[in-house]
Scaffold this active site. Structure first.
Site, PDB file in Angstrom:
ATOM      1  N   HIS A  43      56.029  -3.271   6.657  1.00  0.00           N
ATOM      2  CA  HIS A  43      54.847  -3.736   5.932  1.00  0.00           C
ATOM      3  C   HIS A  43      53.627  -3.756   6.850  1.00  0.00           C
ATOM      4  O   HIS A  43      52.537  -3.309   6.475  1.00  0.00           O
ATOM      5  CB  HIS A  43      55.084  -5.146   5.382  1.00  0.00           C
ATOM      6  CG  HIS A  43      55.769  -5.189   4.055  1.00  0.00           C
ATOM      7  ND1 HIS A  43      57.103  -4.919   3.899  1.00  0.00           N
ATOM      8  CD2 HIS A  43      55.302  -5.480   2.812  1.00  0.00           C
ATOM      9  CE1 HIS A  43      57.432  -5.046   2.622  1.00  0.00           C
ATOM     10  NE2 HIS A  43      56.354  -5.382   1.938  1.00  0.00           N
ATOM     11  N   HIS A  47      59.762 -11.813   8.974  1.00  0.00           N
ATOM     12  CA  HIS A  47      59.607 -11.196  10.288  1.00  0.00           C
ATOM     13  C   HIS A  47      59.146 -12.233  11.296  1.00  0.00           C
ATOM     14  O   HIS A  47      58.606 -13.289  10.922  1.00  0.00           O
ATOM     15  CB  HIS A  47      58.584 -10.051  10.252  1.00  0.00           C
ATOM     16  CG  HIS A  47      59.067  -8.830   9.556  1.00  0.00           C
ATOM     17  ND1 HIS A  47      59.957  -7.943  10.138  1.00  0.00           N
ATOM     18  CD2 HIS A  47      58.799  -8.341   8.321  1.00  0.00           C
ATOM     19  CE1 HIS A  47      60.204  -6.959   9.287  1.00  0.00           C
ATOM     20  NE2 HIS A  47      59.522  -7.173   8.181  1.00  0.00           N
TER      21      HIS A  47
END
Length: 556
Positions: free
Chosen positions: A142, A193
């Site tokens: 992303h 993350h």
């Protein structure tokens, strides 16, 4: 490399293996590099949990769960063809190159290092994508996609500031900065993350954007203006990169996404080469540009082009996948018979199955049209299935077991270690509400804000204690070394290795069993997405001309 033996084989048996799972599955140099980086993932987790605890609100949960879709493959694959059909060929080609490179190289590193995401618990995973948590964590795709798009767009704006009103010029730049920061920070907020993941992913994205700005236009001209050798050479290079993609230690879908975007790149190059010679294309800003003028076509015609083009893409995907699933298996069995097949781990070889059943959730790039209503429903209710707690993938489960084993060894080796047992620092595991955002009704504040007037270091320590726990019984860890036959607990009792095996089984049984994956899916994705790339660049523009929705011959 060998294919999986049998679709009926209990895949969850992997949970019965020892903690050296990665040491046995990875080459020594990859495992050594992974072991050096794992401490970073573990050290970041409690601080990410603290960040979540401090910032989480229902509104932010919904916002970041929703906006994460703006960094997904699906969003870009729906938007990219529209750029081509509306005359933004230069931008469309740049986006294809950057996103394909971002998905491939981030997936390459993910499968090479097999680094897990930060542990849950203590983190809550906030995501609307059921497949996102199944991938490895490092680096963040992303972040790579968002930063590459933002850097490219901002530089294009700055290269021609006179084309926009000063206020519009500043507003557009701020919009792209906000977009990148929102996506990158959202990966931290959502517990998907760690800092290391998004920082490296962002640098990777910035590097890809710089390469595109320096070489992208020259590549486009080289492909469209040269002989057929040019797109052929680019196709061979792309297929070579697909072939050398590392084999992961777990069933990770990164490779599938890389194949899909490789197919798009191949289709776009072939389409650009041929469309530039049809007489319908123009050469500005680059060869093979689709002519478009909203004033000349009118809004109804321009809208009809987009609707027809999108429908054609979904029809192509819906028709070709089942057709290829019937055509390719006999061919693959023949190749396997003469030992010309190239199997990959976690993919069944054609000789191991007779037919392919309808596959659910087999595509992270463009979903089937039948799934669109549910996707739109999820977008309107982003919190209905956005929050989860506990391991969600094999990588999660192995990291949970490994961290738990480490903590147990530390408790044996250090008599001074303190095991926190205060329930006020842990979620109420019996309350199903705690499997959703950790908010208490009182003052609408995150869990623990009123209960913990303690120093930050103590709160971080409490999150460290929660790491590696997945059940109420696991919140109070007992000293257990998996290498020992029998070790006394702190209360003098003993725990046999069988108990640890049962613990492993319990963790893996909670995971959703991965579906069988078939060797023909690789070629199927290349053909299907190669076709989508060709339709975007040449097929649909030619169809628009035949249907009276085009601009006519350019006189070339």
């Amino acid at each position: 490399m060998c294919a999986l033996h049998d679709s009926s084989e209990p895949r969850l048996d992997a949970g019965m293996k020892h903690h050296d799972h990665y040491a046995r599955r990875l080459p020594p140099w990859r495992n050594a590099l992974r072991n050096r980086l794992i401490p970073i993932v573990r050290s970041e987790t409690p601080y990410l949990a603290l960040l979540q605890d401090q910032l989480r609100t229902p509104a932010l949960d919904s916002y970041f769960a929703f906006t994460a879709n703006l960094g997904t493959h699906t969003f870009f694959m729906v938007m990219l063809p529209i750029l081509f059909w509306n005359g933004y060929t230069s931008m469309g080609r740049a986006m294809v190159h950057m996103l394909a490179a971002g998905v491939y190289w981030s997936g390459f590193v993910k499968d090479m290092l097999c680094l897990p995401r930060p542990l849950s618990p203590p983190l809550y995973r906030i995501t609307m994508s059921g497949s996102a948590a199944l991938e490895y964590g490092f680096p963040s795709t992303h972040s790579t996609n968002a930063v590459s798009v933002a850097v490219y767009a901002i530089q294009i704006l700055r290269s021609a500031p006179e084309q926009h009103h000063p206020y519009v010029y500043i507003a557009l730049q701020m919009l792209f900065y906000f977009y990148a920061v929102s996506i990158v920070f959202g990966r931290l907020y959502c517990g998907m993350h760690g800092f290391f993941d998004v920082v490296v992913g962002s640098f990777l994205g910035a590097g890809i954007a710089i390469v595109q700005l320096m070489c992208g236009e020259a590549l486009d001209v080289w492909v469209a203006s040269g002989s057929y050798v040019n797109p052929l050479l680019l196709t061979i290079i792309t297929l070579f990169l697909v072939r050398i993609h590392p084999e992961p230690a777990d069933d990770c879908p990164c490779y599938d996404d890389s194949i899909s975007f490789a197919g798009v790149v191949i289709g776009c190059q072939i389409g650009a080469f041929h469309y530039a010679r049809t007489g319908y294309a123009i050469d500005l800003p680059i060869p093979s540009t689709v002519p478009f003028s909203l004033k000349a076509l009118g809004l109804p015609t321009a809208t009809a082009r987009i609707v027809l083009g999108v429908v054609i893409i979904f029809v192509w995907r819906a028709a070709m996948k089942p057709a290829l699933f019937k055509i390719l298996p006999p061919i693959f069995r023949g190749l396997e018979h003469v030992r010309l097949n190239m199997p990959r781990v976690f993919f069944l070889s054609a000789s191991k199955y007779t037919s392919i059943p309808p596959l659910q959730g087999d595509d992270n790039v463009i979903p089937p049209m039948s799934e669109l209503p549910q996707m739109l429903k999820n977008l309107t209710h982003p919190r209905k299935r956005s929050v989860s707690l506990g391991p969600q993938s094999a990588a999660d489960a192995y990291e949970t077991l490994a961290y738990r084993n480490r903590r147990r060894r530390e408790s044996i080796n250090s008599q001074d270690s303190v095991i926190l047992e205060s329930a006020e620092w842990l979620p109420d595991w019996d309350d199903p509400k705690d499997l959703k955002p950790s908010l208490k009704p009182k003052d609408n504040k995150p869990l623990g804000v009123d209960l913990l007037p303690t120093p930050v270091s103590s709160r971080v320590h409490s999150y460290e204690h929660m790491m590696g726990t997945v059940s109420p019984e696991a919140t109070s860890m007992t000293p257990l070394d998996s290498d020992a036959e029998f070790i006394a607990d702190s209360d003098g009792s003993g725990t046999a290795p069988q108990e640890e095996e049962n613990e492993k089984r319990q963790i893996f049984m909670k995971l959703e069993k991965p579906r069988a994956r078939y060797d023909v899916e690789v070629i199927t994705k290349l053909i299907v997405y190669g076709g989508i790339g060709w339709l975007a660049v040449e097929g649909n523009p030619l169809l628009f001309e035949l249907c009276g929705l085009g601009m006519g011959l350019t006189g070339k």
